[in-house]
Design a protein around this motif. Structure first.
Motif, PDB file in Angstrom:
ATOM      1  N   LYS A  82      42.265  54.655  35.833  1.00  0.00           N
ATOM      2  CA  LYS A  82      40.653  54.642  35.611  1.00  0.00           C
ATOM      3  C   LYS A  82      40.099  53.167  35.298  1.00  0.00           C
ATOM      4  N   ILE A  83      40.779  52.286  36.194  1.00  0.00           N
ATOM      5  CA  ILE A  83      40.251  50.851  36.001  1.00  0.00           C
ATOM      6  C   ILE A  83      39.532  50.489  37.256  1.00  0.00           C
ATOM      7  N   GLU A  84      38.270  50.274  37.461  1.00  0.00           N
ATOM      8  CA  GLU A  84      37.601  50.053  38.460  1.00  0.00           C
ATOM      9  C   GLU A  84      38.129  48.692  39.255  1.00  0.00           C
ATOM     10  N   SER A  85      38.234  48.601  40.486  1.00  0.00           N
ATOM     11  CA  SER A  85      38.549  47.470  41.361  1.00  0.00           C
ATOM     12  C   SER A  85      37.444  46.841  41.916  1.00  0.00           C
ATOM     13  N   ARG A  86      37.255  45.614  41.612  1.00  0.00           N
ATOM     14  CA  ARG A  86      36.217  44.785  42.223  1.00  0.00           C
ATOM     15  C   ARG A  86      36.499  43.446  42.906  1.00  0.00           C
ATOM     16  N   PHE A  87      35.944  43.104  43.953  1.00  0.00           N
ATOM     17  CA  PHE A  87      36.165  41.884  44.803  1.00  0.00           C
ATOM     18  C   PHE A  87      35.160  41.203  45.370  1.00  0.00           C
ATOM     19  N   VAL A  88      35.638  39.940  45.291  1.00  0.00           N
ATOM     20  CA  VAL A  88      34.480  38.692  45.988  1.00  0.00           C
ATOM     21  C   VAL A  88      35.052  38.097  46.847  1.00  0.00           C
ATOM     22  N   ILE A  91      38.841  38.708  47.243  1.00  0.00           N
ATOM     23  CA  ILE A  91      39.758  38.142  46.178  1.00  0.00           C
ATOM     24  C   ILE A  91      39.371  39.343  44.960  1.00  0.00           C
ATOM     25  N   ARG A  92      40.547  39.808  44.405  1.00  0.00           N
ATOM     26  CA  ARG A  92      40.364  40.767  43.403  1.00  0.00           C
ATOM     27  C   ARG A  92      39.730  39.969  41.883  1.00  0.00           C
ATOM     28  N   VAL A  93      38.837  40.573  41.360  1.00  0.00           N
ATOM     29  CA  VAL A  93      38.466  40.089  40.138  1.00  0.00           C
ATOM     30  C   VAL A  93      39.377  40.774  39.202  1.00  0.00           C
ATOM     31  N   THR A  94      40.095  39.788  38.376  1.00  0.00           N
ATOM     32  CA  THR A  94      41.072  40.152  37.591  1.00  0.00           C
ATOM     33  C   THR A  94      40.994  39.770  35.978  1.00  0.00           C
ATOM     34  N   ASP A  95      40.557  40.504  35.122  1.00  0.00           N
ATOM     35  CA  ASP A  95      40.334  40.474  33.800  1.00  0.00           C
ATOM     36  C   ASP A  95      41.740  40.531  32.938  1.00  0.00           C
ATOM     37  N   GLU A  96      41.536  40.092  31.668  1.00  0.00           N
ATOM     38  CA  GLU A  96      42.845  40.097  31.031  1.00  0.00           C
ATOM     39  C   GLU A  96      43.726  41.549  30.981  1.00  0.00           C
ATOM     40  N   GLU A  97      42.919  42.470  31.117  1.00  0.00           N
ATOM     41  CA  GLU A  97      43.547  43.992  31.053  1.00  0.00           C
ATOM     42  C   GLU A  97      44.369  44.107  32.432  1.00  0.00           C
ATOM     43  N   THR A  98      43.607  43.621  33.381  1.00  0.00           N
ATOM     44  CA  THR A  98      44.082  43.902  34.816  1.00  0.00           C
ATOM     45  C   THR A  98      45.223  43.020  35.308  1.00  0.00           C
ATOM     46  N   ILE A  99      45.206  41.931  34.796  1.00  0.00           N
ATOM     47  CA  ILE A  99      46.559  40.953  35.103  1.00  0.00           C
ATOM     48  C   ILE A  99      47.949  41.307  34.611  1.00  0.00           C
ATOM     49  N   ASN A 100      47.905  42.070  33.510  1.00  0.00           N
ATOM     50  CA  ASN A 100      49.081  42.531  33.058  1.00  0.00           C
ATOM     51  C   ASN A 100      49.560  43.613  33.969  1.00  0.00           C
ATOM     52  N   ILE A 101      48.681  44.584  34.497  1.00  0.00           N
ATOM     53  CA  ILE A 101      48.972  45.612  35.519  1.00  0.00           C
ATOM     54  C   ILE A 101      49.576  44.746  36.822  1.00  0.00           C
ATOM     55  N   VAL A 102      48.623  43.858  37.253  1.00  0.00           N
ATOM     56  CA  VAL A 102      49.080  43.066  38.449  1.00  0.00           C
ATOM     57  C   VAL A 102      50.199  42.556  38.386  1.00  0.00           C
ATOM     58  N   GLU A 154      26.072  29.248  43.419  1.00  0.00           N
ATOM     59  CA  GLU A 154      26.436  29.992  42.604  1.00  0.00           C
ATOM     60  C   GLU A 154      27.800  29.959  42.154  1.00  0.00           C
ATOM     61  N   ILE A 155      28.154  29.795  40.958  1.00  0.00           N
ATOM     62  CA  ILE A 155      29.642  29.803  40.745  1.00  0.00           C
ATOM     63  C   ILE A 155      29.987  30.914  39.853  1.00  0.00           C
ATOM     64  N   ILE A 156      31.244  31.600  40.549  1.00  0.00           N
ATOM     65  CA  ILE A 156      31.468  33.093  40.139  1.00  0.00           C
ATOM     66  C   ILE A 156      32.768  33.140  39.420  1.00  0.00           C
ATOM     67  N   ASP A 157      32.984  33.624  38.120  1.00  0.00           N
ATOM     68  CA  ASP A 157      34.340  33.649  37.501  1.00  0.00           C
ATOM     69  C   ASP A 157      34.819  35.018  37.893  1.00  0.00           C
ATOM     70  N   ILE A 158      36.046  34.955  38.421  1.00  0.00           N
ATOM     71  CA  ILE A 158      36.628  36.122  38.930  1.00  0.00           C
ATOM     72  C   ILE A 158      37.945  36.367  37.757  1.00  0.00           C
ATOM     73  N   GLY A 159      37.729  35.766  36.726  1.00  0.00           N
ATOM     74  CA  GLY A 159      38.912  36.077  35.802  1.00  0.00           C
ATOM     75  C   GLY A 159      40.279  35.375  35.939  1.00  0.00           C
ATOM     76  N   MET A 160      41.197  36.134  35.605  1.00  0.00           N
ATOM     77  CA  MET A 160      42.642  35.516  35.652  1.00  0.00           C
ATOM     78  C   MET A 160      42.936  35.434  37.065  1.00  0.00           C
ATOM     79  N   VAL A 161      42.319  34.636  37.912  1.00  0.00           N
ATOM     80  CA  VAL A 161      42.753  34.337  39.331  1.00  0.00           C
ATOM     81  C   VAL A 161      42.881  32.893  39.355  1.00  0.00           C
ATOM     82  N   GLY A 162      44.053  32.742  39.832  1.00  0.00           N
ATOM     83  CA  GLY A 162      44.291  31.183  39.990  1.00  0.00           C
ATOM     84  C   GLY A 162      44.431  30.682  41.536  1.00  0.00           C
ATOM     85  N   LYS A 163      44.581  29.270  41.433  1.00  0.00           N
ATOM     86  CA  LYS A 163      44.842  28.720  42.932  1.00  0.00           C
ATOM     87  C   LYS A 163      45.875  27.845  42.689  1.00  0.00           C
ATOM     88  N   VAL A 164      46.816  27.520  43.569  1.00  0.00           N
ATOM     89  CA  VAL A 164      48.054  26.841  43.329  1.00  0.00           C
ATOM     90  C   VAL A 164      47.791  25.364  43.226  1.00  0.00           C
TER      91      VAL A 164
END
Length: 299
Positions: A82-88, A91-102, A154-164
């Motif tokens: 029951k965790i909502e998925s959001r995309f920008v 790319i999936r928006v990934t908060d601290e709760e979601t990153i563990n599941i990912v 506009e600068i959008i923070d999408i959470g624990m999403v990284g770039k190599v």
């Protein structure tokens, strides 16, 4: 089947092998980076087809590196919790709760399933995440969105999403020397050992660039890149791609694919392709036939 029809079918198979022969000669010993995702990771027949393709590539002397996604599997797990998925911009928006599941889904489940599948078809595959052997170092990624009414994007923070930021090619070279096929889950780590979810297209592009791969192939659920009339574009330059992005023809999940291709080409990759992963043996069709399939990206 009538004997003449059977003979004709056999001759047809021989012609396919003859058409593939010059490509086999040219590509022997070369590195191909293949991003595996979409329907090809869901449909059982397509999964087996892909696994056989990768095993065959290794058998004939090509060095495949597979980077996989796992969006549908992550989405299903998040939905059950029951965790909502959001995309920008795809790319999936990934908060601290979601990153563990990912990480759990990509590294612990999807990666091992792909490794087992390729192994079962005779390919010596070995699974890695970006944390293994410091394979993928990353930093936090932000998305810039330009709006006509604003002077600055506009600068959008999408959470624990990284770039190599770097790829440890030593571990990939070691696996190649040992005859293994690396299967990479797109999870990296930062300077403070934080975990980052990284778009698999971007990882594939970064790995291809770092290894100076002969080809980068991105499997998708489209025929390739389509124009405004939904017709396949067989070849696409970077300038033409920018125009299609600006006019809204290229949107959503195709955006990171296009960016990954041109990033890889600028880093020295010889050819980049976006191909239809819904087609059986699409990887082999792109590599070993005169026409190929999908869209070839050109600088």
């Amino acid at each position: 089947m009538h004997p003449e029809e059977e003979l004709s079918a056999l001759i047809g198979k021989a012609k396919v092998l003859i058409e593939a022969l010059p490509y086999i000669r040219v590509f022997k010993g070369k590195t191909f980076v293949i991003k595996y995702g979409g329907s090809a990771m869901v449909d059982q027949d397509l999964k087996n087809s892909f696994a056989r393709d990768i095993a065959l590539l290794k058998l004939i002397g090509v060095n495949p590196i597979v980077v996989h996604g796992g969006g549908p599997q992550i989405g299903q797990t998040l939905s059950r919790m029951k965790i909502e998925s959001r995309f920008v911009d795809g790319i999936r928006v990934t908060d601290e709760e979601t990153i563990n599941i990912v990480e759990m889904v990509l590294v612990g489940k999807v990666n091992k399933e792909i490794v087992a599948m390729i192994n079962s078809h005779g390919g010596p595959a070995i699974g890695l995440s970006g944390k293994d052997g410091s394979l993928l170092k990353a930093e936090k990624m932000f998305i810039e969105k330009s709006e006509p009414e604003h002077e600055r994007p506009e600068i959008i923070d999408i959470g624990m999403v990284g770039k190599v930021t770097s790829v440890n090619t030593d571990i990939l070279a070691l696996l190649e020397k040992g005859g293994f096929i690396p299967i990479i889950a797109p999870v990296g780590f930062g300077r403070a050992d934080e975990t980052f979810n990284i778009n698999a297209d971007f990882v594939a592009g970064a790995v291809a660039g770092a290894t100076k791969a002969e080809k980068l192939l991105l499997l998708t659920d489209e025929k390739g890149i389509l124009d405004s009339g939904k017709n396949l574009i067989s070849t696409l330059t970077e300038n033409a791609a920018r125009e299609l992005v600006a006019t809204g023809v290229i949107t959503g999940g195709m955006l990171p694919k296009v960016k990954a291709c041109f990033s890889a080409l600028s880093a020295g990759v010889k050819k980049a392709h976006i191909i239809d992963g819904r087609v059986t043996h699409s990887t082999l069709l792109e590599i070993f036939t005169d026409k190929g399939v999908g869209t070839e990206m050109l600088q």
